[in-house]
Scaffold this active site. Sequence first.
Site, mmCIF file in Angstrom:
data_model
loop_
_atom_site.group_PDB
_atom_site.id
_atom_site.type_symbol
_atom_site.label_atom_id
_atom_site.label_comp_id
_atom_site.label_asym_id
_atom_site.label_seq_id
_atom_site.Cartn_x
_atom_site.Cartn_y
_atom_site.Cartn_z
ATOM 1 N N SER A 39 -20.809 64.717 30.826
ATOM 2 C CA SER A 39 -19.710 64.345 31.721
ATOM 3 C C SER A 39 -18.471 65.120 31.299
ATOM 4 O O SER A 39 -18.355 65.537 30.135
ATOM 5 C CB SER A 39 -19.440 62.841 31.591
ATOM 6 O OG SER A 39 -18.211 62.505 32.203
ATOM 7 N N TYR A 82 -18.109 54.804 26.883
ATOM 8 C CA TYR A 82 -18.700 55.905 27.670
ATOM 9 C C TYR A 82 -18.276 57.255 27.088
ATOM 10 O O TYR A 82 -19.092 58.157 26.885
ATOM 11 C CB TYR A 82 -18.232 55.761 29.121
ATOM 12 C CG TYR A 82 -18.794 56.760 30.100
ATOM 13 C CD1 TYR A 82 -19.992 56.505 30.759
ATOM 14 C CD2 TYR A 82 -18.129 57.943 30.387
ATOM 15 C CE1 TYR A 82 -20.507 57.413 31.686
ATOM 16 C CE2 TYR A 82 -18.628 58.853 31.302
ATOM 17 C CZ TYR A 82 -19.818 58.582 31.955
ATOM 18 O OH TYR A 82 -20.316 59.486 32.865
HETATM 19 P P1 NAD Z 1 -26.160 55.642 39.159
HETATM 20 O O1 NAD Z 1 -25.682 54.282 38.796
HETATM 21 O O2 NAD Z 1 -26.145 56.055 40.577
HETATM 22 O O3 NAD Z 1 -27.620 55.873 38.588
HETATM 23 C C1 NAD Z 1 -27.937 55.577 37.256
HETATM 24 C C2 NAD Z 1 -29.434 55.274 37.171
HETATM 25 O O4 NAD Z 1 -29.724 55.025 35.786
HETATM 26 C C3 NAD Z 1 -29.853 54.025 37.952
HETATM 27 O O5 NAD Z 1 -30.975 54.320 38.762
HETATM 28 C C4 NAD Z 1 -30.196 53.019 36.881
HETATM 29 O O6 NAD Z 1 -31.246 52.137 37.234
HETATM 30 C C5 NAD Z 1 -30.614 53.929 35.748
HETATM 31 N N1 NAD Z 1 -30.526 53.265 34.454
HETATM 32 C C6 NAD Z 1 -29.520 52.501 33.971
HETATM 33 N N2 NAD Z 1 -29.853 52.022 32.761
HETATM 34 C C7 NAD Z 1 -31.081 52.509 32.472
HETATM 35 C C8 NAD Z 1 -31.960 52.385 31.365
HETATM 36 N N3 NAD Z 1 -31.649 51.620 30.297
HETATM 37 N N4 NAD Z 1 -33.129 53.037 31.404
HETATM 38 C C9 NAD Z 1 -33.468 53.773 32.479
HETATM 39 N N5 NAD Z 1 -32.703 53.918 33.568
HETATM 40 C C10 NAD Z 1 -31.520 53.286 33.555
HETATM 41 O O7 NAD Z 1 -25.274 56.643 38.251
HETATM 42 P P2 NAD Z 1 -24.953 58.216 38.376
HETATM 43 O O8 NAD Z 1 -23.541 58.345 38.770
HETATM 44 O O9 NAD Z 1 -26.002 58.914 39.149
HETATM 45 O O10 NAD Z 1 -25.020 58.629 36.841
HETATM 46 C C11 NAD Z 1 -26.098 59.349 36.295
HETATM 47 C C12 NAD Z 1 -25.616 60.090 35.054
HETATM 48 O O11 NAD Z 1 -24.590 61.004 35.404
HETATM 49 C C13 NAD Z 1 -25.042 59.180 33.975
HETATM 50 O O12 NAD Z 1 -25.436 59.627 32.695
HETATM 51 C C14 NAD Z 1 -23.544 59.370 34.140
HETATM 52 O O13 NAD Z 1 -22.848 59.148 32.939
HETATM 53 C C15 NAD Z 1 -23.494 60.833 34.533
HETATM 54 N N6 NAD Z 1 -22.251 61.230 35.206
HETATM 55 C C16 NAD Z 1 -21.923 60.670 36.406
HETATM 56 C C17 NAD Z 1 -20.754 61.087 37.017
HETATM 57 C C18 NAD Z 1 -20.336 60.540 38.337
HETATM 58 O O14 NAD Z 1 -19.201 60.818 38.741
HETATM 59 N N7 NAD Z 1 -21.180 59.802 39.053
HETATM 60 C C19 NAD Z 1 -19.935 62.056 36.423
HETATM 61 C C20 NAD Z 1 -20.309 62.572 35.203
HETATM 62 C C21 NAD Z 1 -21.483 62.173 34.607
#
Ligand code: NAD
Length: 254
Positions: free
Chosen positions: A136, A149
């Site tokens: 991130s 985080y």
């Molecule tokens: P999201 O909530 O849409 O999806 C996250 C997924 O992870 C879900 O399907 C959930 O069921 C799964 N999950 C949660 N805990 C879990 C566990 N213990 N074991 C297995 N699966 C699990 O979130 P997202 O925004 O798609 O985020 C995905 C990744 O991207 C994360 O690591 C997040 O930190 C990173 N990220 C997101 C953003 C953003 O703006 N959305 C920006 C930078 C980084």
Amino acid sequence: MPTSQSILITGAGSGIGRGVALYLARAGYRIIATDLSLEAAQTTIAEIVELGGQGSAYAMDVTSETATQAVFDSESEIHGIINNAGIQHIDPIEDFPKDKWEALIKILLVGPAIATGIAVKHMRKKGYGRIINIGSIHGLVASPYKSAYISAKHGLLGLSKTVALETADTDITINTVCPAYVKTPLVEKQISDQARTRGLTEDQVVNEVMLKPMPKKAFISFEELGGTCEYLLSPAAKNMTGQTLVLDGGWTCT
Ligand code: NAD
């Protein structure tokens, strides 16, 4: 490029995991979709099959070594993994519940370490493998109220650099993709949480908090993330390892 490579993605039932899974399936990769929710992982695979792609779905909690090992034991070969699963919690440090702090570190940092350890053992047998962490912008800079985080995402860069050195004797690479905000369910929830924590409207959170530090003022798309992962999986990135690829619209230039 047609490819028969299998890529395991954690948290593939939603948001970035799902978006990258669909992108890579379109590019010819076979997707091993894993998620806490089996139903969500199965839905992603059903969408991939509808596109003419291939894959399999598993329930896999990234904090469980047993569950992670079971997926590797069920698949004949895994060429790449994308450590993506994640959650968020927003609170000032003095109010941040310590069980939440621990849960975030477990899912965002210990989980990738577990999967990476199992993957390296598996990949060493063939002398080939690609490991991608979804980091991130918050692996590089901080914002208030996200102490767990941000600590975990900074830690992921250390994990990646260390494993890059440990696997330098073989054709295994590990890199971290660091996006700024991506419109996913995780961010939709943050918009409402931050509105509450900061006493702002949701529009103000988007424009005055989230996109404010980003000169390009745009959410990062699944296509950009999928394309970056595709590059890291390609022969062109063979000697890129332990690196951080930042998709931040100029945030870290300011
Ligand atoms: P999201 O909530 O849409 O999806 C996250 C997924 O992870 C879900 O399907 C959930 O069921 C799964 N999950 C949660 N805990 C879990 C566990 N213990 N074991 C297995 N699966 C699990 O979130 P997202 O925004 O798609 O985020 C995905 C990744 O991207 C994360 O690591 C997040 O930190 C990173 N990220 C997101 C953003 C953003 O703006 N959305 C920006 C930078 C980084």
